[in-house]
Design a protein around this motif. Structure first.
Motif, PDB file in Angstrom:
ATOM      1  N   LYS A 106       0.603   8.281 -10.783  1.00 28.09           N
ATOM      2  CA  LYS A 106       0.546   8.099  -9.337  1.00 28.09           C
ATOM      3  C   LYS A 106      -0.196   6.806  -9.035  1.00 28.09           C
ATOM      4  CE  LYS A 106       0.414  13.059  -8.312  1.00 28.09           C
ATOM      5  NZ  LYS A 106      -0.364  14.161  -7.698  1.00 28.09           N
ATOM      6  N   TRP A 132      -0.260   3.121  -6.021  1.00 29.94           N
ATOM      7  CA  TRP A 132       0.179   2.492  -4.776  1.00 29.94           C
ATOM      8  C   TRP A 132       0.498   1.028  -5.036  1.00 29.94           C
ATOM      9  CZ3 TRP A 132      -3.893   0.251  -1.029  1.00 29.94           C
ATOM     10  CH2 TRP A 132      -4.991  -0.235  -1.748  1.00 29.94           C
ATOM     11  N   ARG A 158       2.550   4.496  -1.323  1.00 31.05           N
ATOM     12  CA  ARG A 158       2.250   5.403  -2.432  1.00 31.05           C
ATOM     13  C   ARG A 158       3.476   5.556  -3.320  1.00 31.05           C
ATOM     14  NH1 ARG A 158      -2.521   8.542  -2.492  1.00 31.05           N
ATOM     15  NH2 ARG A 158      -3.982   7.551  -1.064  1.00 31.05           N
ATOM     16  N   HIS A 207       0.814  -1.223   0.000  1.00 29.50           N
ATOM     17  CA  HIS A 207       0.000   0.000   0.000  1.00 29.50           C
ATOM     18  C   HIS A 207       0.845   1.270   0.000  1.00 29.50           C
ATOM     19  CE1 HIS A 207      -3.364  -2.565   2.041  1.00 29.50           C
ATOM     20  NE2 HIS A 207      -3.196  -2.869   0.771  1.00 29.50           N
TER      21      HIS A 207
END
Length: 240
Positions: A189, A191, A171, A169
């Motif tokens: 972007k 995760w 980022r 998880h």
């Protein structure tokens, strides 16, 4: 390695096959039942980690099954998602009274189904079908750049082969060039949705690395990605 088990309960074979297809990319075991009585028998022998159950079934419906399940102190902790008829508030009230943990309306939407499943187990992969590729990429771990190789890509994420160790998880920001007549630089972007670590491979056919799920995908990035994916897909044979 034992995978989480998801049970699908419905008396319509087509619905069961549809729901199974939603989970085909996930690292889960799927078991099915055709009614509440059959489901209870299977649950008591080998409890699943999550249940998707239709409300209206012969022999024993979803309400009766869920009520009995939630009354059992050894089984009451299993999350139950009840499939109800769209627009019927009384169905939701009945399901809530039976103790179900969440609702999903028919016809079943793939994205909503996977979003709910992932709420209860992160082994569920919400991505669309990925296409193989080999694209060098850079990603940021904090402020430090690291190199990787994108081995598959879809409109919801990528798999990045790398020796770099990440946290689940975590980022990320990732940059890669999409090949073509005019290469396109994408800065994305996302995760780390799952990790394929040395000694703890989630997907044995892939090297060490991580699955990245995209976040905040803009219109330009989405259009460029869609165009690139179309170029990777084999052309349909023309009708003679």
């Amino acid at each position: 390695m034992a995978y989480p088990k998801i049970m699908l309960v419905d008396d319509t074979r087509l619905i069961l096959e549809l729901e199974k297809s939603f989970l085909k990319l996930s690292h889960v075991d799927v078991v099915t039942a055709g009614n509440g009585a059959e489901a209870l028998e299977l649950i008591r022998k080998d409890p699943p980690d999550l249940i998707f159950m239709d409300m209206h079934m012969p022999v024993m419906d979803g309400i009766a099954c869920c009520t009995e399940l939630k009354a059992d102190p050894f089984l009451c902790g299993i999350p139950v998602v009840m499939l109800t008829t769209a627009g019927k508030e009384e169905d939701r009230e009945l399901a809530k009274a039976a103790g179900c943990d969440n609702f999903l309306t028919k016809p079943v939407d793939r994205r909503l189904f996977l979003d709910l499943a992932r709420k209860y187990t992160n082994a569920v992969d919400r991505r669309e079908q990925r296409l193989p590729c080999r694209l060098p990429a850079l990603f940021l771990v904090g402020k430090a750049p690291a190199a990787g190789l994108v081995l598959d890509i879809g409109d919801g994420g990528v798999f990045v082969a790398t020796k770099e160790r990440l946290l689940l998880h975590q980022r990320l920001r990732l940059a890669l060039y999409l090949e073509g007549e005019r290469p396109v630089l994408l800065e994305l972007k996302g995760w780390a949705a799952w990790l394929n670590e040395e000694g703890k491979r989630v997907h044995s056919s892939l090297p060490a690395g991580f699955g990245m799920e995209f976040l905040e995908l803009g219109e330009e990035e989405s259009a460029a990605l869609k165009s690139y994916l179309a170029s990777l897909r084999p052309e349909e044979p023309s009708a003679s």
